[in-house]
Every structure is written in structure tokens, then in C-alpha cells.
Design an enzyme around this catalytic site. Structure first.
Site, PDB file in Angstrom:
ATOM      1  N   CYS A 264      -3.535   6.344  -3.066  1.00  0.00           N
ATOM      2  CA  CYS A 264      -3.320   5.502  -2.723  1.00  0.00           C
ATOM      3  C   CYS A 264      -4.372   4.871  -1.970  1.00  0.00           C
ATOM      4  CB  CYS A 264      -2.245   5.527  -1.420  1.00  0.00           C
ATOM      5  SG  CYS A 264      -1.799   4.440  -0.255  1.00  0.00           S
TER       6      CYS A 264
ATOM      7  N   HIS B 269       5.844   1.656   1.252  1.00  0.00           N
ATOM      8  CA  HIS B 269       4.816   1.169   2.258  1.00  0.00           C
ATOM      9  C   HIS B 269       5.553   0.016   3.063  1.00  0.00           C
ATOM     10  CE1 HIS B 269       0.861   2.831   1.477  1.00  0.00           C
ATOM     11  NE2 HIS B 269       0.948   2.507  -0.145  1.00  0.00           N
TER      12      HIS B 269
ATOM     13  N   HIS C 242       6.608   3.431  -4.844  1.00  0.00           N
ATOM     14  CA  HIS C 242       5.421   4.031  -4.000  1.00  0.00           C
ATOM     15  C   HIS C 242       5.206   2.790  -3.029  1.00  0.00           C
ATOM     16  CE1 HIS C 242       0.996   5.395  -3.204  1.00  0.00           C
ATOM     17  NE2 HIS C 242       1.039   4.166  -2.788  1.00  0.00           N
ATOM     18  N   GLU C 243       5.305   1.445  -3.628  1.00  0.00           N
ATOM     19  CA  GLU C 243       4.904   0.374  -2.886  1.00  0.00           C
ATOM     20  C   GLU C 243       5.969  -0.026  -1.751  1.00  0.00           C
ATOM     21  OE1 GLU C 243       1.946  -0.666  -3.003  1.00  0.00           O
ATOM     22  OE2 GLU C 243       1.339   0.660  -4.615  1.00  0.00           O
TER      23      GLU C 243
HETATM   24  C1  4LI Z   1      -9.427   2.154 -13.437  1.00  0.00           C
HETATM   25  C2  4LI Z   1      -9.108   0.864 -13.910  1.00  0.00           C
HETATM   26  C3  4LI Z   1      -5.418  11.005 -11.961  1.00  0.00           C
HETATM   27  C4  4LI Z   1      -5.178  11.198 -10.670  1.00  0.00           C
HETATM   28  C5  4LI Z   1      -4.563  10.111 -12.400  1.00  0.00           C
HETATM   29  C6  4LI Z   1      -8.341   2.700 -12.637  1.00  0.00           C
HETATM   30  C7  4LI Z   1      -7.935   0.603 -14.204  1.00  0.00           C
HETATM   31  C8  4LI Z   1      -4.335  10.745  -9.917  1.00  0.00           C
HETATM   32  C9  4LI Z   1      -3.539   9.401 -11.783  1.00  0.00           C
HETATM   33  C10 4LI Z   1      -7.078   2.684 -12.873  1.00  0.00           C
HETATM   34  C11 4LI Z   1      -3.518   9.849 -10.562  1.00  0.00           C
HETATM   35  C12 4LI Z   1      -6.732   1.130 -13.333  1.00  0.00           C
HETATM   36  C13 4LI Z   1      -3.296   5.542  -9.818  1.00  0.00           C
HETATM   37  C14 4LI Z   1      -1.573   5.700  -8.665  1.00  0.00           C
HETATM   38  C15 4LI Z   1      -2.404   7.818  -9.477  1.00  0.00           C
HETATM   39  C16 4LI Z   1      -4.387  10.849  -8.343  1.00  0.00           C
HETATM   40  C17 4LI Z   1      -1.862   2.752  -7.040  1.00  0.00           C
HETATM   41  C18 4LI Z   1      -6.258   4.618 -12.191  1.00  0.00           C
HETATM   42  C19 4LI Z   1      -5.482   2.664 -11.152  1.00  0.00           C
HETATM   43  C20 4LI Z   1      -5.021   5.512 -11.742  1.00  0.00           C
HETATM   44  C21 4LI Z   1      -4.396   3.354 -10.730  1.00  0.00           C
HETATM   45  C22 4LI Z   1       0.544   3.388  -6.883  1.00  0.00           C
HETATM   46  C23 4LI Z   1       0.446   5.882  -7.470  1.00  0.00           C
HETATM   47  C24 4LI Z   1      -0.330   3.804  -7.652  1.00  0.00           C
HETATM   48  C25 4LI Z   1      -2.627   8.635 -12.618  1.00  0.00           C
HETATM   49  C26 4LI Z   1      -4.327  12.501  -6.711  1.00  0.00           C
HETATM   50  C27 4LI Z   1      -3.551   3.010  -5.607  1.00  0.00           C
HETATM   51  N1  4LI Z   1      -2.365   4.969  -9.377  1.00  0.00           N
HETATM   52  N2  4LI Z   1      -3.421   6.690 -10.158  1.00  0.00           N
HETATM   53  N3  4LI Z   1      -1.793   7.117  -8.682  1.00  0.00           N
HETATM   54  N4  4LI Z   1      -6.021   3.097 -12.326  1.00  0.00           N
HETATM   55  N5  4LI Z   1      -4.257   4.876 -10.652  1.00  0.00           N
HETATM   56  N6  4LI Z   1      -0.705   5.206  -7.638  1.00  0.00           N
HETATM   57  N7  4LI Z   1      -2.506   9.045  -9.576  1.00  0.00           N
HETATM   58  N8  4LI Z   1      -4.197  12.049  -8.019  1.00  0.00           N
HETATM   59  N9  4LI Z   1      -2.701   3.767  -6.411  1.00  0.00           N
HETATM   60  O1  4LI Z   1      -4.550  10.055  -7.664  1.00  0.00           O
HETATM   61  O2  4LI Z   1      -1.889   2.037  -7.602  1.00  0.00           O
HETATM   62  S1  4LI Z   1       1.804   4.603  -7.243  1.00  0.00           S
HETATM   63 CL1  4LI Z   1      -5.047   0.652 -13.568  1.00  0.00          CL
HETATM   64 NI    NI Z   2      -0.302   2.969  -1.323  1.00  0.00          NI
END
Ligand code: 4LI
Ligand code: NI
Length: 188
Positions: free
Chosen positions: A110, A157, A153-154
Site C-alpha cells: 500500500c 480505504h 483494497h481501494e
Molecule cells: C512496477 C511497475 C510482490 C510483493 C508482488 C511495479 C508497474 C508484493 C506483489 C508495479 C505484491 C507496476 C502491488 C499491490 C502488491 C507485496 C497497490 C508492482 C504495482 C506490484 C502494484 C492495491 C494490493 C495494490 C503483487 C508485501 C500499492 N500492488 N503489489 N500489492 N506494481 N504492485 N496492491 N503485492 N508484498 N498497492 O506488496 O497498488 S491491492 Cl503495476
Molecule cells: Ni492502499
């Protein structure tokens, strides 16, 4: 333009406060906020812009994360079929959901949480949602997989809920009854 300095972090009570329903016609400030939320998630996924502005990548961001207690968020992500889901959701609601749950194998991150919190975050596997877009058009869609996780998730929030509230504190990786694991590959 929204930057990391504008995103409030855990510990700030605003993240724990329920946001207010948005009324239509949209106030110009709310419309602008919606556009900026979507711009943030789009820019954050562009390597050059993310580096230039120091943006942490995300697929979703909600208004309370920039201290605005209004019920809207932006999502920008690629679906399994290769099409992009890219929208601002105003007054979003889950109208129906599967009994089955789902969780990311990797756990969730997040933009408002500057640490990694390990554990499975159980959510509905499939949801039917409705919301209004920034033009006031009513939208209805069915989501599953990562898009369904991100939407929930959103939506959390907007209700003052953070993802780790849903992690089993006794055993973060305990098997989720009736839950399917979403294996996150190289992309996300
Ligand atoms: C770079 C360019 C590994 C660890 C994998 C990165 C483009 C975790 C995942 C991204 C994890 C993009 C994401 C979310 C997780 C972890 C969110 C990378 C962006 C992966 C999004 C809302 C949860 C969403 C998949 C603790 C800021 N996003 N990874 N979770 N990506 N991203 N969430 N989990 N382990 N969060 O965090 O936007 S739902 Cl797209
Ligand atoms: Ni969040």
C-alpha cells in the site's frame, strides 16, 4: 500533480476515517482530484516518470490517501485478457460477491504503508461492482483475480480499513478456508 509527499502514511487518523459519499453534479475540485488520482497511478507505472518524480508504483490510490475524505479512487491495471482497466470510481459499491475468497500469494502493499507486512489478505474472489465515473455515468462490472483484489483494497480505504487489518495476526500465512491463491507472476 500528486507526489509521494502528498500521500499520507499509516498513523495518520485520516486513513482510519470513513469517507463521505460524493454528490452529483461533481464539484470541480472533486473532478480534478479524480483526474489526479488516475494520473498518479498511470505515471507511477511509467518507469521514466516514476523515476523522474520519485513515485512508488501502484495500481490503485484512494482519495483518503491524499487526505481527502471523499468516496472515490482510481485503478489502472492490465487484465488477464490484455485489456486495461483504467478508471476513477465514485461512490463505489459491491452489489454481489462470491462466497469463495481469494488472496495474493505475495501479500499486499500500500502506498500509505512504508513497510512490508507479511501475510495473506483474504478478499472475495469475484465481485460485481457499481460506481459512477467522473462524467456521472453509472458503471457496472464483474471483476475477478487481481483486479477484484485491487478494487476491494481501494474500497477498504474509503472505510478507514488497511489491508493488514485482514491478515490473521496469530498466523499470517494460515490457510484461507474456501480461498484460492492468486499467484502473482513477473508482472505484478
Ligand atoms: C512496477 C511497475 C510482490 C510483493 C508482488 C511495479 C508497474 C508484493 C506483489 C508495479 C505484491 C507496476 C502491488 C499491490 C502488491 C507485496 C497497490 C508492482 C504495482 C506490484 C502494484 C492495491 C494490493 C495494490 C503483487 C508485501 C500499492 N500492488 N503489489 N500489492 N506494481 N504492485 N496492491 N503485492 N508484498 N498497492 O506488496 O497498488 S491491492 Cl503495476
Ligand atoms: Ni492502499
Amino acid at each position: 500533480m500528486i507526489l509521494m509527499k502528498d500521500i499520507i502514511r499509516e498513523g495518520n487518523e485520516l486513513l482510519r476515517t470513513c469517507a463521505e459519499e460524493v454528490s452529483f453534479p461533481l464539484a470541480p475540485e472533486i473532478e480534478q482530484l479524480g483526474r489526479e488520482l488516475l494520473e498518479y497511478v498511470q505515471n507511477s507505472q511509467d518507469d521514466d516518470l516514476a523515476e523522474k518524480y520519485g513515485l512508488r508504483p501502484g495500481v490503485g490510490i484512494a482519495a483518503p490517501q491524499v487526505g481527502q475524505l471523499h468516496r472515490l479512487f482510481a485503478l489502472h491495471l492490465e487484465q488477464d485478457n490484455g485489456e486495461w482497466l483504467s478508471f476513477v470510481a465514485v461512490n463505489p459499491k459491491i452489489v454481489s460477491h462470491s462466497i469463495e475468497l481469494a488472496y495474493l500469494s505475495t501479500g499486499e502493499g500500500c502506498l500509505s504503508v512504508d513497510r512490508s507486512v507479511p501475510g495473506y489478505v483474504p478478499r472475495y474472489a469475484r465481485i460485481t461492482v457499481k460506481f459512477k465515473d467522473l462524467s456521472g455515468n453509472e458503471k457496472r462490472m464483474r471483476l475477478k483475480g487481481f483486479p477484484a483484489i485491487a478494487f476491494q483494497h481501494e474500497l477498504d480505504h474509503l472505510n478507514g480499513v488497511l489491508f493488514y487489518d485482514r491478515i490473521n495476526s496469530d498466523d499470517p500465512y494460515a490457510e484461507i478456508e474456501n480461498g484460492i491463491m492468486i499467484d502473482m507472476g513477473k508482472d505484478q
